[in-house]
Design an enzyme around this catalytic site. Structure first.
Site, mmCIF file in Angstrom:
data_model
loop_
_atom_site.group_PDB
_atom_site.id
_atom_site.type_symbol
_atom_site.label_atom_id
_atom_site.label_comp_id
_atom_site.label_asym_id
_atom_site.label_seq_id
_atom_site.Cartn_x
_atom_site.Cartn_y
_atom_site.Cartn_z
ATOM 1 N N PRO A 1 -16.627 -3.406 0.039
ATOM 2 C CA PRO A 1 -17.912 -3.607 0.716
ATOM 3 C C PRO A 1 -19.061 -2.801 0.120
ATOM 4 O O PRO A 1 -20.217 -3.070 0.438
ATOM 5 C CB PRO A 1 -17.619 -3.141 2.148
ATOM 6 C CG PRO A 1 -16.523 -2.138 1.995
ATOM 7 C CD PRO A 1 -15.666 -2.679 0.894
ATOM 8 N N LEU A 2 -18.729 -1.850 -0.741
ATOM 9 C CA LEU A 2 -19.770 -1.073 -1.420
ATOM 10 C C LEU A 2 -19.792 -1.343 -2.915
ATOM 11 O O LEU A 2 -20.447 -0.633 -3.674
ATOM 12 C CB LEU A 2 -19.576 0.429 -1.156
ATOM 13 C CG LEU A 2 -19.706 0.841 0.311
ATOM 14 C CD1 LEU A 2 -19.401 2.316 0.487
ATOM 15 C CD2 LEU A 2 -21.108 0.523 0.852
ATOM 16 N N TYR B 1 0.846 -1.187 0.000
ATOM 17 C CA TYR B 1 0.000 0.000 0.000
ATOM 18 C C TYR B 1 0.884 1.239 0.000
ATOM 19 O O TYR B 1 1.525 1.563 1.005
ATOM 20 C CB TYR B 1 -0.915 0.021 1.226
ATOM 21 C CG TYR B 1 -2.053 -0.985 1.196
ATOM 22 C CD1 TYR B 1 -2.372 -1.700 0.060
ATOM 23 C CD2 TYR B 1 -2.816 -1.215 2.339
ATOM 24 C CE1 TYR B 1 -3.405 -2.613 0.047
ATOM 25 C CE2 TYR B 1 -3.863 -2.132 2.330
ATOM 26 C CZ TYR B 1 -4.152 -2.821 1.189
ATOM 27 O OH TYR B 1 -5.182 -3.732 1.174
ATOM 28 N N PRO C 1 -14.843 -2.014 -13.401
ATOM 29 C CA PRO C 1 -15.888 -1.789 -14.403
ATOM 30 C C PRO C 1 -16.876 -2.948 -14.453
ATOM 31 O O PRO C 1 -16.509 -4.102 -14.263
ATOM 32 C CB PRO C 1 -15.083 -1.680 -15.709
ATOM 33 C CG PRO C 1 -13.723 -1.236 -15.288
ATOM 34 C CD PRO C 1 -13.483 -1.894 -13.957
#
Length: 293
Positions: free
Chosen positions: A209-210, A53, A215
């Protein structure tokens, strides 16, 4: 709804923080540190990170921002390495020697003697990378390295990411603390895997989670039913998506990522949203679902 759930032998607040977006503050290091301090103030006691990250930035900030008395459980992952010049900013690193090296990299960048939980990112399912060539490695060979590292005290507990149900069943005898797979209100094709985790006392920590990270994958916040329920409860559609996950199964832990303090506070506040049966039925029955495999 319980506000805590087990993870690697301890109960944690069910809303944690995912550090994947922390590198957006690369040029504002003080803000990054302040964001993590605010998360701790809000009760967050588990953070998900990885050496790749921000090419080490997230781990470096976590090391600086967290204090021993915060008692925050830091979960990291192996199975991919940074690839600054690649089409994606990371590449698979699945071979046993690469897993071992990644554990050492995370120990060094986080400045600890033991990583509380390390997720093996398998790349078997969900959106994103797939292993090719010498990166196609037998799960048992990887588990042998991970358990050896646990026996040596470098790892406290082992998790799995992007794993199939068959892979999880194969790995379960080694002792699996958590599973991170792509899962949301609109992408529930891993329901059988989730229910296996419920039965086995394994924490379910969904990424995306959303939805909507790739795409053609729908977003929870695009669902009309979600907006209707959000308006009735005077909260945001994103909060409804997170609250649905917390209501859906008792072993769900959230690690939403953000670089914005207001979004952080809204994510944590999702744990206080009570979804009654009618609201749950509304968002579940009217939301589209897709297969991410």
């Amino acid at each position: 709804m319980n506000h805590t759930a087990p993870l690697a032998g301890r109960d944690v607040f069910r809303v944690g923080y995912g550090a994947a977006q922390l590198p957006r503050l690369h040029d504002r290091r003080d803000d990054a540190i302040a964001l993590l301090r605010r998360a701790v103030e809000l009760g967050v006691d588990h953070i998900d990170t990885a050496e790749f990250y921000g090419f080490g930035f997230a781990n470096d900030v976590i090391r600086e921002a967290l204090r021993p008395d915060d008692d925050v459980l830091v979960v990291t992952k192996v199975g991919a390495d940074p690839d600054p010049g690649g089409r994606l900013p990371l590449r698979p690193a699945q071979r046993p020697e690469q897993l071992r090296a990644s554990v050492d990299d995370n120990l060094r960048s986080l400045g600890v003697d033991q990583l509380a939980v390390v997720n093996l990112r398998r790349l078997d399912t969900g959106p994103g990378l797939r292993p090719q060539g010498d990166q196609v490695v037998d799960l048992d060979d990887q588990l042998a390295v991970m358990t050896a590292l646990r026996d040596a005290g470098k790892i406290g507990a082992i998790g799995l990411s992007s794993v199939t149900l068959d892979g999880l069943k194969q790995a379960a005898p080694a002792g699996i603390a958590c599973v991170q797979n792509a899962y949301s209100l609109v992408s529930r094709d891993d329901e059988d895997t989730l229910q296996f985790c419920v039965a086995g006392g394994i924490a379910w920590v969904p990424f995306f989670p959303l939805g909507g990270a790739f795409p053609a994958v729908p977003k929870v916040t695009d669902e009309p039913a979600v907006h209707v329920v959000a308006e009735k409860l005077a909260v945001t559609p994103s909060q409804i998506g997170l609250a649905w996950l917390l209501h859906h199964a008792p072993n769900v832990l959230l690690i939403p990522g953000t670089a914005d303090p207001a979004h952080l506070e809204a994510n944590v506040a999702a744990s206080t949203i009570a979804l009654e049966t009618t609201a749950l039925d509304a968002v579940e029955s009217r939301s589209n679902q897709v297969t991410l495999g």
